[in-house]
Design an enzyme around this catalytic site. Structure first.
Site, mmCIF file in Angstrom:
data_model
loop_
_atom_site.group_PDB
_atom_site.id
_atom_site.type_symbol
_atom_site.label_atom_id
_atom_site.label_comp_id
_atom_site.label_asym_id
_atom_site.label_seq_id
_atom_site.Cartn_x
_atom_site.Cartn_y
_atom_site.Cartn_z
ATOM 1 C CD GLU A 170 40.546 42.128 50.028
ATOM 2 O OE1 GLU A 170 41.455 41.536 49.394
ATOM 3 O OE2 GLU A 170 39.941 43.127 49.587
ATOM 4 C CG ASN A 216 42.305 35.495 51.974
ATOM 5 O OD1 ASN A 216 43.368 35.082 52.430
ATOM 6 N ND2 ASN A 216 42.207 36.088 50.788
ATOM 7 C CG HIS A 258 48.585 41.508 48.163
ATOM 8 N ND1 HIS A 258 48.974 40.945 46.969
ATOM 9 C CD2 HIS A 258 47.335 41.041 48.425
ATOM 10 C CE1 HIS A 258 48.001 40.173 46.517
ATOM 11 N NE2 HIS A 258 46.994 40.198 47.381
ATOM 12 C CD GLU A 289 44.630 37.351 47.831
ATOM 13 O OE1 GLU A 289 43.503 36.976 48.156
ATOM 14 O OE2 GLU A 289 44.885 38.506 47.393
ATOM 15 C CG ASP A 291 51.722 40.493 45.137
ATOM 16 O OD1 ASP A 291 50.853 40.424 44.257
ATOM 17 O OD2 ASP A 291 51.593 41.163 46.177
HETATM 18 O O1 G3I Z 1 37.324 40.454 32.548
HETATM 19 C C1 G3I Z 1 37.465 41.801 32.177
HETATM 20 C C2 G3I Z 1 37.702 41.867 30.674
HETATM 21 O O2 G3I Z 1 36.509 41.437 30.025
HETATM 22 C C3 G3I Z 1 38.015 43.298 30.296
HETATM 23 O O3 G3I Z 1 38.323 43.340 28.902
HETATM 24 C C4 G3I Z 1 39.258 43.754 31.092
HETATM 25 C C5 G3I Z 1 39.633 45.172 30.739
HETATM 26 O O4 G3I Z 1 39.234 46.057 31.707
HETATM 27 O O5 G3I Z 1 38.959 43.681 32.524
HETATM 28 C C6 G3I Z 1 38.716 42.343 32.892
HETATM 29 O O6 G3I Z 1 38.413 42.329 34.236
HETATM 30 C C7 G3I Z 1 39.576 42.514 35.064
HETATM 31 C C8 G3I Z 1 39.692 41.263 35.965
HETATM 32 O O7 G3I Z 1 40.774 41.461 36.914
HETATM 33 C C9 G3I Z 1 39.988 40.025 35.170
HETATM 34 O O8 G3I Z 1 41.216 40.133 34.542
HETATM 35 C C10 G3I Z 1 39.315 43.728 35.940
HETATM 36 O O9 G3I Z 1 39.332 44.895 35.100
HETATM 37 C C11 G3I Z 1 40.420 43.849 36.987
HETATM 38 O O10 G3I Z 1 40.096 44.872 37.925
HETATM 39 C C12 G3I Z 1 40.514 42.526 37.788
HETATM 40 O O11 G3I Z 1 41.590 42.692 38.664
HETATM 41 C C13 G3I Z 1 41.642 41.675 39.675
HETATM 42 C C14 G3I Z 1 41.409 42.328 41.053
HETATM 43 O O12 G3I Z 1 41.550 41.320 42.065
HETATM 44 C C15 G3I Z 1 40.018 42.936 41.139
HETATM 45 O O13 G3I Z 1 39.856 43.443 42.402
HETATM 46 C C16 G3I Z 1 43.057 41.087 39.651
HETATM 47 O O14 G3I Z 1 43.265 40.387 38.418
HETATM 48 C C17 G3I Z 1 43.260 40.129 40.820
HETATM 49 O O15 G3I Z 1 44.608 39.738 40.902
HETATM 50 C C18 G3I Z 1 42.869 40.834 42.130
HETATM 51 O O16 G3I Z 1 42.982 39.899 43.195
HETATM 52 C C19 G3I Z 1 42.660 40.367 44.497
HETATM 53 C C20 G3I Z 1 42.129 39.176 45.280
HETATM 54 O O17 G3I Z 1 41.039 38.613 44.629
HETATM 55 C C21 G3I Z 1 41.785 39.592 46.688
HETATM 56 N N1 G3I Z 1 42.897 40.268 47.344
HETATM 57 C C22 G3I Z 1 43.533 41.354 46.628
HETATM 58 C C23 G3I Z 1 43.905 40.897 45.219
HETATM 59 C C24 G3I Z 1 44.563 42.033 44.469
HETATM 60 O O18 G3I Z 1 43.653 43.078 44.290
#
Ligand code: G3I
Length: 397
Positions: A170, A216, A258, A289, A291
């Protein structure tokens, strides 16, 4: 006597009938492709079918079905979060490899290939790094060496264990950004300039001569106007073409995929065209990715099937478009969904106003949805002359 003979004869008849009607042994059962897994059916085309893995769900004793489906249905896995910089180096200089190592070990046990996600991205960076840059204690020269050390450290640790690396993710803006003319965006471009992209690929190659190195991004499923000023796919095409011309070891382009059923999206011919054009540069491609989310209207949330069914069918139709296009391009090496169950999907937590969801191929109870069945049918019925075995590209030097 006579009666006993009749009864005996009757028993034999029943037994024989039983035998005749008995379910034939496995060896005798005709091959039923619909009983096969996505991973098995993908192999018919040499295509790897994958999923992002939520390591917390994988480790959760209360989620055996999650582990079973990851193992049985997919031939490649991607770390949804645990290979991201904030997870690997939460404190400067001390790495926590535990969850990432567990994913690689699980994949090895399951005979799966690993897509590494992600070496360089503007999001999910460790706080010590962004704070250091923000307060000036880390200047751009040091930042560049920190980036080099991170790429070298991570790619070296998993040398030979990663099939495809998302080296840079990105890096390109969107038409709705400011300025709207497409440009290199984000933390790394702001502090190091666009040159960091080529550096990242060269450093990754130096650390791992075996992995296929990918750029990517999202919203690059099809070409638009053809003007790189507002067509993101064209911008990315020109970017990777330029990198190749400068001898930068880019092996492929990952299209995240997505999508949302509320948008116009694309037809198979448009998507296949984009994949063919990247292949024309000698590049591999992958859907990384996928969905397809939908608005969770009041009717959907109330369980109104007349609201839900059209969205499930539209979601399935978009999975079909991307998979059919991928099958049509032998250099499209893999098709990864970004989580396979609505029970563990990033969508509802991110798109909450208005609420969105229903984005994956299994529902919250691990029941396959229309999208799963459509993917299975695509893998079963695809074949020559337009669907051939996958290419097996060698990593660029
Ligand atoms: O690890 C913390 C945890 O300690 C805390 O309790 C919890 C509550 O806020 O947050 C947890 O972190 C979260 C992390 O995922 C792990 O679960 C973050 O808040 C959350 O923002 C993060 O979201 C991820 C997101 O990327 C971040 O940008 C999604 O799971 C993940 O599916 C998403 O994946 C991205 C790809 O990497 C790149 N392309 C887009 C895709 C969707 O955004």
């Amino acid at each position: 006597m006579m009666l006993r003979r009749w009864m005996a004869a009757g028993l034999v008849a029943v037994a024989t009938a039983g035998v005749l009607n008995a379910v034939p042994a496995a060896a005798e059962r005709p091959y039923d492709p619909t009983a096969q897994s996505l991973r098995a059916l993908g192999q018919r085309h040499g295509l790897y079918v994958g999923t992002a893995v939520d390591m917390a769900a994988l480790a959760d004793p209360a989620e055996p079905r999650y582990r079973e489906i990851v193992r049985d249905e997919f031939s490649t896995v991607t770390a949804e979060n645990v290979m991201k910089w904030e997870s690997l180096e939460p404190t400067r200089g001390s790495y926590d490899w535990s969850a990432a190592d567990e994913l690689v070990a699980t994949a090895r046990r399951n005979g799966q290939k690993v897509r590494g996600h992600v070496l360089v991205w503007h999001s999910q960076l460790p706080k010590w790094l962004t704070d250091g840059v923000a307060d000036g204690s880390i200047d751009n020269t040091e930042l560049r060496s920190i980036l080099r050390r991170h790429i070298t450290t991570v790619a070296s640790r998993y040398r030979g264990k990663i099939w495809q690396w998302d080296v840079v993710n990105e890096a390109v803006s969107d038409p709705w950004d400011t300025p709207s003319t497409l440009h290199y965006k984000g933390f790394w471009a702001e502090h190091l300039g666009p040159g960091y992209v080529a550096d990242a690929f060269r450093w990754a190659r130096a650390a791992d001569p075996t992995a296929l190195l990918f750029y990517n991004d999202y919203n690059i499923e099809a070409f638009g106007s053809g003007d790189p000023a507002n067509d993101k796919t064209q911008f990315v095409y020109d970017m990777v073409k330029g990198l190749l011309a400068r001898g930068v070891p880019v092996d492929g382009v990952g299209s995240q995929g997505h999508l949302g059923t509320q948008y116009g999206n694309y037809d198979t011919l448009q998507v296949a065209d984009a994949l063919h054009r990247f292949a024309g540069l000698g590049l591999s491609t992958a859907f990384t990715e996928v969905d397809v989310r939908s608005r969770l209207t009041d009717g959907v949330q109330a369980g109104d099937s007349e609201e839900i069914n059209p969205r499930l069918q539209a979601s399935a139709a978009n999975f079909h478009v991307l998979l059919q296009a991928c099958l049509a391009e032998p250099r499209c090496l893999s098709f990864t969904v970004w989580g396979f169950t609505d029970r563990h999907s990033w969508v509802p937590g991110t798109f909450d106003d208005p609420p969105q969801g229903l984005a994956t191929i299994y529902d919250e109870n691990y029941q396959p949805k229309r999208a799963y069945q459509v993917m299975k049918a695509d893998l079963i019925y695809a074949g020559p002359p337009y669907v051939r075995m996958r290419a097996t590209p060698k990593p660029r030097r």
